[in-house]
Every structure is written in structure tokens, then in C-alpha cells.
Design an enzyme around this catalytic site. Structure first.
Site, PDB file in Angstrom:
ATOM      1  N   THR A 102       4.165   1.858   2.375  1.00 19.73           N
ATOM      2  CA  THR A 102       5.457   2.014   1.698  1.00 19.73           C
ATOM      3  C   THR A 102       6.250   3.153   2.313  1.00 19.73           C
ATOM      4  OG1 THR A 102       4.667   1.106  -0.407  1.00 19.73           O
ATOM      5  CG2 THR A 102       6.579   2.555  -0.494  1.00 19.73           C
ATOM      6  N   SER A 103       5.615   4.308   2.463  1.00 13.75           N
ATOM      7  CA  SER A 103       6.335   5.470   2.992  1.00 13.75           C
ATOM      8  C   SER A 103       6.732   5.269   4.449  1.00 13.75           C
ATOM      9  CB  SER A 103       5.489   6.741   2.840  1.00 13.75           C
ATOM     10  OG  SER A 103       4.339   6.693   3.664  1.00 13.75           O
TER      11      SER A 103
ATOM     12  N   GLY B  23       0.825  -1.197   0.000  1.00 14.62           N
ATOM     13  CA  GLY B  23       0.000   0.000   0.000  1.00 14.62           C
ATOM     14  C   GLY B  23       0.862   1.251   0.000  1.00 14.62           C
ATOM     15  N   CYS B  24       0.254   2.377  -0.354  1.00 17.66           N
ATOM     16  CA  CYS B  24       1.017   3.623  -0.465  1.00 17.66           C
ATOM     17  C   CYS B  24       1.490   4.126   0.903  1.00 17.66           C
ATOM     18  CB  CYS B  24       0.193   4.682  -1.180  1.00 17.66           C
ATOM     19  SG  CYS B  24      -1.482   4.902  -0.531  1.00 17.66           S
ATOM     20  N   PHE B  25       0.582   4.247   1.867  1.00 16.21           N
ATOM     21  CA  PHE B  25       0.989   4.690   3.200  1.00 16.21           C
ATOM     22  C   PHE B  25       2.004   3.732   3.836  1.00 16.21           C
ATOM     23  CE2 PHE B  25      -3.265   6.908   3.183  1.00 16.21           C
ATOM     24  CZ  PHE B  25      -2.757   8.197   3.237  1.00 16.21           C
TER      25      PHE B  25
END
EC number: 1.2.1.38
Length: 334
Positions: A152-153, A148-150
Site C-alpha cells: 500500500t505505502s 498488504g501494508c508495505f
């Protein structure tokens, strides 16, 4: 090696569009099949920005036809929908990169935060698509669960310090994301009048990406306090992470050493920003320590490193290519 025929299921949304744009310029992937659940449209009707650059019919999904044309498939569909495709695709011998949440989590955690899982067999064999941790497993995988994007960061920012065991829970993750992260479907929340000149948190502390962050870092869900915010920008994500640490160490050195061989992580001596990674697969990370508090700032493009370009990196590894092949590396600036 000749070009590999690939397909995209879920061409209608933003992640599908970004996938198509990357694949059209990829030297080793040939986009042979583009589909969504309805079919009946041309690609430029769904995405006018592609008019004059590339045209094809977007067809209704047909697994048998897809299997005749492709070796690898990208699933850019919502959670739960992916499960319906993965099992028959794997049975047909295709490799799959799934951009949904369906294969990222253990069965118990997935069912607690999403819905009943109907493909446990493939869930057990799916590889989490974070090359900085699992590149060798990704190379051998038939099914890769794109992060997922969140997560990943957050995970990329925290990994070096969790690995060195200098950081302690609880973990606080405060993330800002562009409106494209909410998807293409219209809603009151993402209406221009609501988003413009505004900033707000949504689903604080209970967002479904929190258990993904926790599981991949090896901590309990209750130890991750995650709050996402919607900001009035089109694309981009900036996570501000706070964690307690102990011991005498140089945080920048730990970060730099951990990512010295990483091709898509850039360690910065200055605070990072969303604009510098827009349109790329880079994750830029900055760290600052004050006494026993560590501040980590992590920037990605939510549609690229948080979804589509990360998926193509995983496909590169699965097919034996260099992970950088065909991946955009120059940001959209200005």
C-alpha cells in the site's frame, strides 16, 4: 437503508481488534458475528481494552450460522487459512473482504512465494482493494483482496510516476514498520529486549510483499528491490522510495493531480511522518527530485490503512456507501 449485518473471522489479532473498533462506531454496519478458530472466549478476554465498551462471545467459526446472520464478512486470518473460508462464504451468497494475501496475486506468483492455491476460481474473480485504482470494480465485487501494508505505502507513492511513464526501474523501496506489523504472536524477534533501542532489516530483497508491489505496478519482481525494517514503535510505516526519472516535469504537480480526488491520500509539501497518520486511513506522500533521482516518502498506519480501516473502506464501497463513512480521520497525536 437499514444497517448491514457483518462478521469478523479472526478476532484475536491486532487487525481483528482494529476492525472491531471501527465497526462498533460505524453508522451502517452492525457487528453481528465475531469468531476465531477456537472460540470459547469473550471479546474482552481476548482484548481487555474493550472491557466496558462492548462485549460478546467469540465463537468457533460456523459457516452456516454466519450465513444466517451476516451479509458481509471480514477475514482477518493468516494466508492459506483464508482460502478455506472464502469458497463456502461466496457459495452462501456473502460478500467477503479478505485481509490475507490469498487473493492478491496471480496463481503462479502466489504459489512461488506462499503455498499451493486451492481456490483458483475465486482468485480469478477477486478485486484488488485499492480504491485509488479500482473503486468501480470494488463496488461490484463479491470478493475483495485487501492490499498488504508495505505494498500500500509503496504502490501509492509510485503510481503517479509510473502512470506518467517518467519513472524507470529498478525501484528501491526502503520501509520502516512498527512492531505491531509482526502480529500478536510472541517471538524472539519481537521480544522487547530485542526490539527496544534497536533497528534491523528482515528478509531483505526476498520479502513476500515485493512481488505484490511489482505485480500491481506492472513490472518484474527482479526490478523491485524491497527491504523492510523493524523499528521500536508500536504502529506506523514509513517507506522511502528511490527511482530514476527522465524528462522535464514537476513531481509535486504530478502527485497532486493524480490524487486530486482521492479521499484518503494527502500530498504534502513537507517530509511526512508516521505520527500524523496514526489511527487513520490516510496515506501521506512527499516527493523530492534531484537531477534524475526521485525520492518519494509515504507514511501510513500499518494496522489501519495497511489493513483494517482499508478493509472497511472496501466494505463501504461494496455495500454502496461513501468510502469515508465511519472511517477515523483524526490521528493519534500526541
Amino acid at each position: 437503508m437499514s444497517a448491514i449485518d457483518v462478521g469478523v473471522i479472526g478476532a484475536s489479532g491486532y487487525t481483528g481488534l482494529e476492525l472491531i473498533k471501527i465497526l462498533l462506531k460505524h453508522p451502517k454496519f452492525n457487528l453481528s458475528y465475531v469468531a476465531n478458530t477456537e472460540g470459547g472466549a469473550t471479546l474482552s478476554e481476548l482484548h481487555p481494552s474493550l472491557k466496558g465498551a462492548f462485549e460478546c462471545n467469540v465463537v468457533k467459526v460456523d459457516i452456516d450460522e454466519l450465513a444466517k446472520k451476516c451479509e458481509l464478512v471480514f477475514l482477518a486470518v493468516p494466508h492459506q487459512a483464508a482460502m478455506a473460508y472464502v469458497k463456502p462464504l461466496i457459495e452462501k451468497g456473502l460478500k467477503v473482504v479478505d485481509l490475507s494475501a490469498d487473493y492478491r496475486l496471480s496463481k503462479d506468483i502466489y504459489e512461488e512465494f506462499y503455498c499451493p492455491h486451492t481456490d483458483v476460481e475465486n482468485l480469478l474473480h477477486a478485486v484488488y482493494g485499492l480504491p485509488e485504482l479500482f473503486a468501480q470494480k470494488i463496488k461490484k465485487a463479491k470478493l475483495v483482496a485487501n492490499p498488504g501494508c508495505f505494498p500500500t505505502s509503496a504502490i501509492l507513492g509510485l503510481l503517479p510516476f509510473m502512470d506518467k511513464r517518467v519513472a524507470h526501474t529498478p525501484i528501491i523501496v526502503d520501509s520502516k514498520t512498527g512492531v505491531s506489523g509482526a502480529g500478536k504472536k510472541l517471538s524472539d524477534v519481537t521480544h522487547f529486549v530485542n526490539v527496544n533501542e534497536n533497528l534491523f532489516a528482515y528478509n531483505p530483497l526476498l520479502h513476500r510483499h515485493a512481488p505484490e508491489i511489482a505485480q500491481k505496478l506492472g513490472v518484474d519482481f527482479d526490478e523491485v528491490h524491497f527491504v523492510p525494517h523493524l523499528v521500536p514503535v508500536t504502529r506506523g510505516m514509513l517507506s522511502s522510495i528511490y527511482i530514476q526519472v527522465e524528462g522535464d516535469f514537476d513531481a509535486f504537480s504530478i502527485l497532486s493531480e493524480f490524487y486530486k480526488d482521492a479521499k484518503h491520500v494527502r500530498v504534502s509539501k513537507n517530509p511526512v511522518d508516521m505520527k500524523s497518520v496514526a489511527g487513520t486511513n490516510f496515506c501521506d506522500i512527499y516527493v523530492k527530485q534531484k537531477n534524475n533521482i526521485l525520492f518519494i516518502s509515504s507514511a501510513i498506519d500499518n494496522l489501519m490503512r495497511g489493513a483494517s480501516s482499508a478493509a472497511v473502506v472496501n466494505a463501504n464501497l461494496m455495500m454502496g456507501f461513501d468510502e469515508e463513512l465511519g472511517i477515523p480521520n483524526i490521528a493519534y497525536v500526541p
